[in-house]
Enzyme design. Sequence first.
Site, PDB file in Angstrom:
ATOM      1  N   GLU A 116     -10.778   4.346   3.444  1.00  0.00           N
ATOM      2  CA  GLU A 116     -10.142   5.232   2.589  1.00  0.00           C
ATOM      3  C   GLU A 116     -10.902   4.978   1.209  1.00  0.00           C
ATOM      4  OE1 GLU A 116      -5.456   5.627   0.721  1.00  0.00           O
ATOM      5  OE2 GLU A 116      -5.811   4.614   2.753  1.00  0.00           O
TER       6      GLU A 116
ATOM      7  N   ASP B  73       0.375   2.005  -6.629  1.00  0.00           N
ATOM      8  CA  ASP B  73      -0.500   0.836  -6.518  1.00  0.00           C
ATOM      9  C   ASP B  73      -0.047  -0.447  -7.196  1.00  0.00           C
ATOM     10  OD1 ASP B  73      -2.224   2.608  -5.320  1.00  0.00           O
ATOM     11  OD2 ASP B  73      -3.114   3.159  -7.023  1.00  0.00           O
TER      12      ASP B  73
END
Length: 247
Positions: free
Chosen positions: A41, A52
């Site tokens: 990814e 994140d």
Amino acid sequence: MNPFKKDGKSVSIFITAGYPEKESLAVQLLSLQKQGIDFIEIGIPFSDPLADGPVIQETSTTALKNGMNLNLLFEQLSEIRKEIYIPLVLMSYLNPILQFGEDLFLEQCKATGISGVIIPDLSFELVQNKYRSSFGSGKIPLIYLITPTTPDSRISQIAQVSSDAFIYLVGQNKITGSFYSLSDHAKRYSELKQLCDDVPLFLGFGISTDEQKKEAFQYVDGIIVGTAYLRALSQGTERKFIEKLRS
């Protein structure tokens, strides 16, 4: 044919394009492929991420300072793609894609052999209501995220449009890299796997050790490791980390 389906379990690694150096992508892809990673990814750095954690945010900041952008990313992918035989997935927030041009983005994904795209802030409903002709067209498989609290009916809808991809199970309702106990959600993970039917279910967010990997394999088809790998990469111990993870 679904490139993410296999007889055994899968291990995927998340990397940030342009980290630690602007030209790091090719070296990382080849190295991870050689070490037996099933698919990779590739995160497109963004200045205002939603999910994140601090480690991935830091790598994105560095990548942006290095000059990484979508044009450069696709250029680098074009140069290395013939040497990569495992699936590649792009992860981006919606804003950079819209600035680049959604149709151009999908065209470039197809030209560089991208197997799927993850867009955390692009919901299933938004695709159906606004982006059906682009992201919902099937030009490039869109990979949806679910959590343990996602309603069963919604998971079934997502599974129906994910036959050529996988479903990304966010193991907890927290940012990436946060610790949590897999066993706390064991029953729900098993239920989710049943709801996904024949679509592979991969678990991410917080997976960092071989022990967690083995536990996760009891419930899902594979794992995605990001923060722990990027931390090892920053310390120069990424190869040993992968060796232990793949043991």
